[in-house]
Design a protein around this motif. Structure first.
Motif: not given
Length: 357
Positions: A204, A286-287, A290, A293-294, A323
């Motif tokens: 990541k 945005p990364w 995401r 969330a993961e 968001t």
């Protein structure tokens, strides 16, 4: 969503009656300089880990790593004047923080007593008496509205080191902090990266670096000349030092490895725009959402950059209103005012030309 759902700071540093409600996965705390944004992050860290002396030390030293620890700790307490101890022992006013965390409602109340302790080194018969400034912190935590409190005492000295035990009785909550200068500390980055490698989550971090330079293929810890360093495998340049890529990449790397370590917990980012150009935020934010969330990580970040706010609106133009949640913190003569906006509300304010910093 697990994590922090609500925060109420009744008293901490200069904060008084500050309330954040209905926090989301990604939260931006905006406001002018000296509005108290960093103090809110600190309050979150302390209420999440109130019995951990390392959390208190980190909170005190993040603002001034070279200053006396006892002075930094004393300054955490409400309206604390400079510590002198010329007239004897001093007692602070109480910190009071409420939070709704994964284990339910939690209330932290803490006060400090400062005093001078004299001692003599018994191994040196002719040694003159020595003295230390000491700050003793008493914590009292109530969980779920229960009448019984979890109590813990921590004692910190100005010069002589001492092991301070971690209190027990609260479930551990993972909290990691990224300050505006964390990315400039190779030692801190190596510590984070070492844990990320051990947990098998390095990919990541590499993914985010590729946003800045698609030729990055890997990140390693090297030990040239007996000292640790972070090396980047680059398809065109070969093996290069992370510092070669400048502040923006180091900052993004710091956030990515800290996010990996905060899995299932909270990541606190002070001045999220620090070192990163506004155009890069369009892809970085945005990364982060995401990846958070993961990893089931809640992000709470501060900014006083209007460019960062507008980058958020551009990056999430088609996203659901919840968001990103924004809290506008403002200091007034009567105290602090904090207002909550989802993306739709923030966009309306910006369309009207309001400078929400």
């Amino acid at each position: 969503m697990s994590g922090l759902e609500e925060l109420r700071v009744d008293a901490y540093r200069s904060l008084k009656s500050v309330r954040l409600e209905h926090l989301g996965r990604m939260n931006l705390l905006v406001g002018a300089n000296n509005a108290g944004k960093t103090s809110v992050l600190e309050a979150i860290g302390l209420v999440a880990r109130p019995l951990d002396p390392a959390q208190w030390i980190q909170t005190a030293t993040n603002r001034d790593a070279s200053g006396p620890l006892v002075d930094g700790l004393w300054a955490l307490f409400p309206t604390s004047t400079a510590l002198t101890l010329e007239s004897g022992d001093e007692t602070s006013k109480a910190i009071s923080i409420h939070a709704n965390l994964g284990d339910g409602n939690r209330h932290l109340r803490s006060h400090a007593i400062a005093f001078v302790e004299q001692w003599t080194d018994v191994d040196r018969l002719s040694a003159d008496p020595q003295s230390d400034a000491v700050v003793r912190i008493h914590t009292d935590v109530r969980v779920g509205g229960g009448a019984k409190a979890i109590k813990h005492e921590m004692e910190f000295r100005s010069t002589t080191p001492r092991r301070v035990p971690v209190g027990v009785g609260l479930p551990p909550i993972r909290v990691f902090v990224i300050t505006p200068i964390t990315h400039r500390s190779t030692a801190q980055l190596i510590t984070h990266l070492s844990h990320v490698i051990d947990e098998g989550a390095k990919e990541k971090s590499v993914e985010l670096l590729k946003m800045f330079d698609p030729n990055v293929s890997d990140v390693l810890i090297s030990r040239p000349f007996g000292r640790d360093a972070i090396r980047v495998l680059h398809e065109k340049s070969g093996v290069v030092d992370l510092a070669t890529f400048g502040d923006g990449m180091r900052r993004a790397f710091a956030m990515s490895v800290a996010l990996s370590r905060a899995r299932g917990g909270i990541l606190l980012v002070d001045e999220i725009e620090s070192g990163i150009h506004a155009r890069a935020l369009d892809s970085v934010l945005p990364w982060l959402v995401r990846a958070a969330a993961e990893a089931k990580v809640q992000i709470i970040a501060t900014t006083h950059s209007l460019e960062a706010i507008d980058a958020s609106l551009a990056a999430f133009a088609d996203a659901a209103p919840e968001t990103v949640i924004t809290y506008h913190l403002r200091r007034t003569e009567a105290g602090h005012v904090c207002r909550r906006y989802d993306l739709a509300g923030l966009r309306d304010l910006r369309d009207e030309g309001l400078d929400i910093r």
